[in-house]
Design a protein around this motif. Structure first.
Motif, PDB file in Angstrom:
ATOM      1  N   MET A 131       0.847  -1.174   0.000  1.00 26.85           N
ATOM      2  CA  MET A 131       0.000   0.000   0.000  1.00 26.85           C
ATOM      3  C   MET A 131       0.893   1.238   0.000  1.00 26.85           C
ATOM      4  SD  MET A 131      -3.027  -0.891   2.661  1.00 26.85           S
ATOM      5  CE  MET A 131      -2.024  -1.828   3.803  1.00 26.85           C
ATOM      6  N   LYS A 132       0.550   2.177  -0.827  1.00 29.52           N
ATOM      7  CA  LYS A 132       1.314   3.401  -0.961  1.00 29.52           C
ATOM      8  C   LYS A 132       0.474   4.579  -0.507  1.00 29.52           C
ATOM      9  CE  LYS A 132       3.703   6.103  -4.354  1.00 29.52           C
ATOM     10  NZ  LYS A 132       3.260   6.864  -5.466  1.00 29.52           N
ATOM     11  N   ARG A 133       1.110   5.483   0.197  1.00 31.30           N
ATOM     12  CA  ARG A 133       0.405   6.691   0.616  1.00 31.30           C
ATOM     13  C   ARG A 133       0.089   7.530  -0.610  1.00 31.30           C
ATOM     14  NH1 ARG A 133       3.765  10.311   4.385  1.00 31.30           N
ATOM     15  NH2 ARG A 133       4.872  10.630   2.469  1.00 31.30           N
ATOM     16  N   SER A 134      -1.041   8.200  -0.572  1.00 35.22           N
ATOM     17  CA  SER A 134      -1.456   9.037  -1.685  1.00 35.22           C
ATOM     18  C   SER A 134      -0.611  10.305  -1.720  1.00 35.22           C
ATOM     19  CB  SER A 134      -2.931   9.402  -1.536  1.00 35.22           C
ATOM     20  OG  SER A 134      -3.256  10.427  -2.438  1.00 35.22           O
ATOM     21  N   ASP A 135       0.213  10.438  -2.745  1.00 36.14           N
ATOM     22  CA  ASP A 135       1.033  11.637  -2.878  1.00 36.14           C
ATOM     23  C   ASP A 135       0.168  12.875  -3.099  1.00 36.14           C
ATOM     24  OD1 ASP A 135       3.380  10.209  -2.611  1.00 36.14           O
ATOM     25  OD2 ASP A 135       3.676   9.984  -4.757  1.00 36.14           O
ATOM     26  N   ARG A 136      -0.885  12.734  -3.878  1.00 31.06           N
ATOM     27  CA  ARG A 136      -1.748  13.872  -4.173  1.00 31.06           C
ATOM     28  C   ARG A 136      -2.405  14.417  -2.906  1.00 31.06           C
ATOM     29  NH1 ARG A 136      -6.588  13.705  -8.496  1.00 31.06           N
ATOM     30  NH2 ARG A 136      -7.611  15.240  -7.266  1.00 31.06           N
ATOM     31  N   PHE A 137      -2.868  13.527  -2.053  1.00 29.27           N
ATOM     32  CA  PHE A 137      -3.487  13.927  -0.791  1.00 29.27           C
ATOM     33  C   PHE A 137      -2.455  14.617   0.105  1.00 29.27           C
ATOM     34  CE2 PHE A 137      -4.942  12.545   3.566  1.00 29.27           C
ATOM     35  CZ  PHE A 137      -6.035  13.388   3.642  1.00 29.27           C
ATOM     36  N   SER A 138      -1.295  14.020   0.218  1.00 33.14           N
ATOM     37  CA  SER A 138      -0.237  14.573   1.053  1.00 33.14           C
ATOM     38  C   SER A 138       0.193  15.950   0.561  1.00 33.14           C
ATOM     39  CB  SER A 138       0.952  13.603   1.044  1.00 33.14           C
ATOM     40  OG  SER A 138       1.951  14.033   1.909  1.00 33.14           O
ATOM     41  N   ILE A 139       0.364  16.093  -0.747  1.00 32.01           N
ATOM     42  CA  ILE A 139       0.756  17.380  -1.329  1.00 32.01           C
ATOM     43  C   ILE A 139      -0.344  18.420  -1.119  1.00 32.01           C
ATOM     44  CG2 ILE A 139       1.189  18.561  -3.526  1.00 32.01           C
ATOM     45  CD1 ILE A 139       2.741  15.976  -4.349  1.00 32.01           C
ATOM     46  N   ALA A 140      -1.594  18.025  -1.298  1.00 29.98           N
ATOM     47  CA  ALA A 140      -2.703  18.967  -1.092  1.00 29.98           C
ATOM     48  C   ALA A 140      -2.731  19.466   0.353  1.00 29.98           C
ATOM     49  CB  ALA A 140      -4.038  18.311  -1.453  1.00 29.98           C
ATOM     50  N   LEU A 141      -2.518  18.574   1.309  1.00 31.98           N
ATOM     51  CA  LEU A 141      -2.498  18.995   2.709  1.00 31.98           C
ATOM     52  C   LEU A 141      -1.343  19.960   2.965  1.00 31.98           C
ATOM     53  CD1 LEU A 141      -3.327  15.628   4.504  1.00 31.98           C
ATOM     54  CD2 LEU A 141      -4.840  17.609   4.168  1.00 31.98           C
ATOM     55  N   HIS A 142      -0.193  19.659   2.413  1.00 31.81           N
ATOM     56  CA  HIS A 142       0.983  20.521   2.542  1.00 31.81           C
ATOM     57  C   HIS A 142       0.638  21.933   2.048  1.00 31.81           C
ATOM     58  CE1 HIS A 142       5.540  20.977   1.447  1.00 31.81           C
ATOM     59  NE2 HIS A 142       4.985  22.163   1.580  1.00 31.81           N
ATOM     60  N   ILE A 143       0.054  22.011   0.875  1.00 34.59           N
ATOM     61  CA  ILE A 143      -0.284  23.301   0.282  1.00 34.59           C
ATOM     62  C   ILE A 143      -1.362  24.015   1.096  1.00 34.59           C
ATOM     63  CG2 ILE A 143      -1.304  24.420  -1.738  1.00 34.59           C
ATOM     64  CD1 ILE A 143       0.035  22.091  -3.388  1.00 34.59           C
ATOM     65  N   LEU A 144      -2.378  23.281   1.524  1.00 28.54           N
ATOM     66  CA  LEU A 144      -3.461  23.900   2.294  1.00 28.54           C
ATOM     67  C   LEU A 144      -2.949  24.490   3.602  1.00 28.54           C
ATOM     68  CD1 LEU A 144      -6.274  21.301   1.605  1.00 28.54           C
ATOM     69  CD2 LEU A 144      -6.129  23.648   0.712  1.00 28.54           C
ATOM     70  N   LEU A 145      -1.988  23.841   4.218  1.00 25.97           N
ATOM     71  CA  LEU A 145      -1.407  24.398   5.446  1.00 25.97           C
ATOM     72  C   LEU A 145      -0.686  25.715   5.147  1.00 25.97           C
ATOM     73  CD1 LEU A 145      -0.137  21.219   7.281  1.00 25.97           C
ATOM     74  CD2 LEU A 145      -1.974  22.745   7.991  1.00 25.97           C
ATOM     75  N   HIS A 146       0.028  25.764   4.036  1.00 24.75           N
ATOM     76  CA  HIS A 146       0.671  27.019   3.656  1.00 24.75           C
ATOM     77  C   HIS A 146      -0.364  28.102   3.360  1.00 24.75           C
ATOM     78  CE1 HIS A 146       4.854  25.937   3.680  1.00 24.75           C
ATOM     79  NE2 HIS A 146       4.650  24.889   2.895  1.00 24.75           N
ATOM     80  N   LEU A 147      -1.429  27.735   2.683  1.00 26.22           N
ATOM     81  CA  LEU A 147      -2.485  28.723   2.402  1.00 26.22           C
ATOM     82  C   LEU A 147      -3.095  29.236   3.701  1.00 26.22           C
ATOM     83  CD1 LEU A 147      -4.438  27.201  -0.630  1.00 26.22           C
ATOM     84  CD2 LEU A 147      -2.843  29.123  -0.642  1.00 26.22           C
ATOM     85  N   GLY A 148      -3.268  28.345   4.665  1.00 24.97           N
ATOM     86  CA  GLY A 148      -3.820  28.755   5.952  1.00 24.97           C
ATOM     87  C   GLY A 148      -2.907  29.691   6.704  1.00 24.97           C
ATOM     88  N   GLN A 149      -1.613  29.519   6.485  1.00 24.69           N
ATOM     89  CA  GLN A 149      -0.638  30.377   7.142  1.00 24.69           C
ATOM     90  C   GLN A 149      -0.594  31.758   6.494  1.00 24.69           C
ATOM     91  OE1 GLN A 149       3.129  30.216   5.756  1.00 24.69           O
ATOM     92  NE2 GLN A 149       4.052  31.347   7.430  1.00 24.69           N
ATOM     93  N   ARG A 150      -0.778  31.786   5.212  1.00 30.03           N
ATOM     94  CA  ARG A 150      -0.663  33.055   4.483  1.00 30.03           C
ATOM     95  C   ARG A 150      -2.047  33.673   4.307  1.00 30.03           C
ATOM     96  NH1 ARG A 150       2.545  33.979  -1.069  1.00 30.03           N
ATOM     97  NH2 ARG A 150       1.720  36.041  -1.542  1.00 30.03           N
ATOM     98  N   THR A 151      -2.346  34.629   5.130  1.00 31.45           N
ATOM     99  CA  THR A 151      -3.663  35.258   5.089  1.00 31.45           C
ATOM    100  C   THR A 151      -3.625  36.643   4.461  1.00 31.45           C
ATOM    101  OG1 THR A 151      -3.324  36.094   7.331  1.00 31.45           O
ATOM    102  CG2 THR A 151      -4.485  33.983   7.106  1.00 31.45           C
ATOM    103  N   ASP A 152      -2.434  37.142   4.130  1.00 32.67           N
ATOM    104  CA  ASP A 152      -2.329  38.507   3.603  1.00 32.67           C
ATOM    105  C   ASP A 152      -2.666  38.626   2.124  1.00 32.67           C
ATOM    106  OD1 ASP A 152      -0.013  37.039   3.011  1.00 32.67           O
ATOM    107  OD2 ASP A 152       1.224  38.833   2.864  1.00 32.67           O
ATOM    108  N   ALA A 153      -2.464  37.551   1.355  1.00 30.85           N
ATOM    109  CA  ALA A 153      -2.728  37.620  -0.085  1.00 30.85           C
ATOM    110  C   ALA A 153      -2.880  36.209  -0.631  1.00 30.85           C
ATOM    111  CB  ALA A 153      -1.576  38.335  -0.788  1.00 30.85           C
ATOM    112  N   PRO A 154      -3.642  36.064  -1.701  1.00 29.08           N
ATOM    113  CA  PRO A 154      -3.756  34.748  -2.341  1.00 29.08           C
ATOM    114  C   PRO A 154      -2.405  34.304  -2.899  1.00 29.08           C
ATOM    115  CG  PRO A 154      -5.411  36.280  -3.197  1.00 29.08           C
ATOM    116  CD  PRO A 154      -4.457  37.077  -2.370  1.00 29.08           C
TER     117      PRO A 154
END
Length: 147
Positions: free
Chosen positions: A1-24
């Protein structure tokens, strides 16, 4: 069984988006963080946008932002928006009429479904905010490297 890279990458990006609230953040910026093409980001984020997890703004100064607070976004919602299962086992389909192959595939399918139900229950109880908290106090002051 392999971890979903797409899911992991999406979470990584979403955390960065959550951190950056000043601009898209643009697809190009995001793609640079995860070493992929901006088109991959836009395709991945299409499902997240439809699920109300992210929003996009067009034009100069536009890009991607979280649509709601990290406390309101569960990992299950992200997984569902991406439309993929986390656990998959490769079923063989080389001899479709073989009763042994049919029995093995049926057993593996049942195990996969049960495993995914258990994972979904756990993912429903984890939010992006919980992941951000786990990153630690440096999360709020850290800035991604320029690309």
């Amino acid at each position: 069984m392999k971890r979903s890279d797409r899911f992991s990458i999406a979470l990584h990006i979403l955390l960065h988006l959550g951190q950056r609230t000043d601009a898209p953040m643009t697809s190009e910026e995001i793609a640079g963080w995860v070493n992929t093409n901006p088109v991959v980001i836009r395709r991945t984020f299409a499902g997240l946008r439809e699920a109300g997890i992210v929003i996009s703004t067009k034009g100069h100064g536009g890009g991607w932002s979280l649509a709601r607070p990290m406390e309101e976004i569960s990992l299950l919602q992200v997984r569902q928006a991406l439309g993929e299962r986390l656990v998959t086992l490769g079923a063989r389909e080389e001899s479709p009429g073989c009763l042994v192959e049919i029995a093995v595939n049926r057993a593996l399918d049942d195990v996969m479904e049960e495993t995914n139900r258990i994972l979904d229950r756990r993912l429903a109880g984890i939010t992006l905010a919980a992941l951000a908290k786990d990153v630690g106090p440096r999360f709020h002051s850290w800035q991604p490297p320029p690309h």
